[in-house]
Scaffold this active site. Structure first.
Site, PDB file in Angstrom:
ATOM      1  N   GLU A  85      14.290 -59.566 109.633  1.00  6.77           N
ATOM      2  CA  GLU A  85      13.882 -60.788 110.335  1.00  6.77           C
ATOM      3  C   GLU A  85      13.095 -60.451 111.598  1.00  6.77           C
ATOM      4  O   GLU A  85      13.669 -60.106 112.631  1.00  6.77           O
ATOM      5  CB  GLU A  85      15.118 -61.632 110.690  1.00  6.77           C
ATOM      6  CG  GLU A  85      15.904 -62.105 109.485  1.00  6.77           C
ATOM      7  CD  GLU A  85      15.123 -63.071 108.614  1.00  6.77           C
ATOM      8  OE1 GLU A  85      14.220 -63.779 109.122  1.00  6.77           O
ATOM      9  OE2 GLU A  85      15.415 -63.117 107.401  1.00  6.77           O
TER      10      GLU A  85
ATOM     11  N   GLU B  65      19.034 -68.229 115.801  1.00  7.44           N
ATOM     12  CA  GLU B  65      18.124 -67.517 114.902  1.00  7.44           C
ATOM     13  C   GLU B  65      18.870 -66.952 113.701  1.00  7.44           C
ATOM     14  O   GLU B  65      18.373 -66.990 112.571  1.00  7.44           O
ATOM     15  CB  GLU B  65      17.389 -66.408 115.645  1.00  7.44           C
ATOM     16  CG  GLU B  65      16.325 -65.719 114.807  1.00  7.44           C
ATOM     17  CD  GLU B  65      15.235 -66.655 114.326  1.00  7.44           C
ATOM     18  OE1 GLU B  65      14.957 -66.673 113.105  1.00  7.44           O
ATOM     19  OE2 GLU B  65      14.665 -67.381 115.155  1.00  7.44           O
TER      20      GLU B  65
ATOM     21  N   GLU C  77      17.663 -69.987 105.604  1.00  7.05           N
ATOM     22  CA  GLU C  77      16.498 -69.569 104.829  1.00  7.05           C
ATOM     23  C   GLU C  77      16.893 -68.674 103.657  1.00  7.05           C
ATOM     24  O   GLU C  77      16.372 -68.822 102.549  1.00  7.05           O
ATOM     25  CB  GLU C  77      15.496 -68.856 105.739  1.00  7.05           C
ATOM     26  CG  GLU C  77      14.827 -69.782 106.722  1.00  7.05           C
ATOM     27  CD  GLU C  77      13.859 -69.072 107.651  1.00  7.05           C
ATOM     28  OE1 GLU C  77      13.850 -67.823 107.688  1.00  7.05           O
ATOM     29  OE2 GLU C  77      13.118 -69.784 108.355  1.00  7.05           O
TER      30      GLU C  77
END
Length: 136
Positions: free
Chosen positions: A42, A83, A90
């Site tokens: 990420e 995050e 996701e």
């Protein structure tokens, strides 16, 4: 099935077999894996972590009260938490399908909006508290 019956029992869940210190130990390992994957995969998490590491010392260089310092550090951690949650959303959506779907887009956009709000809160907190030193 009547509404009063429960269709889920944790005793039947194969992922809920560990208890006590073993569960804590395994959960710690899963958390470490989560950090590893976030760092490896990420880029947004890496960028935000890098900025947090750069910003963190400034909470100690300047003279802040304990509450102000907690706010500064807490907002940095909140950005990272948000995050990670966004990345989890996701990943779950991508696990279901890579196919474009309006609900998948909406879920990802909600997560992105949450990250943006945490960044706004963090930036606003830092600007507000540092403004006293720079007459902003």
């Amino acid at each position: 099935m009547p509404a009063t019956e429960v269709d889920y029992d944790p005793k039947n869940n194969p992922h809920k077999t560990h208890r006590g210190l073993k569960r804590v130990w395994l959960a710690t390992g899963h958390s470490a894996q989560g950090f590893y994957f976030a760092l490896r995969e990420e880029s947004a998490f890496r960028q935000e972590l890098f900025l947090a590491i750069l910003m963190l010392p400034w909470a100690f260089v300047f003279e802040f009260s304990a509450v102000e310092r907690i706010l500064l550090i807490g907002t940095l951690i909140l950005v990272l938490i948000t995050e990670l949650l966004n990345s989890g959303i996701e990943a779950a959506i991508d696990r279901i399908s890579f196919e474009a779907h309006s609900l998948s887009k909406r879920a990802k956009d909600y997560g992105s909006a949450a990250v943006l709000l945490s960044l706004v809160l963090c930036g606003g907190t830092w600007l507000s508290l540092f403004s006293q030193f720079f007459n902003l």
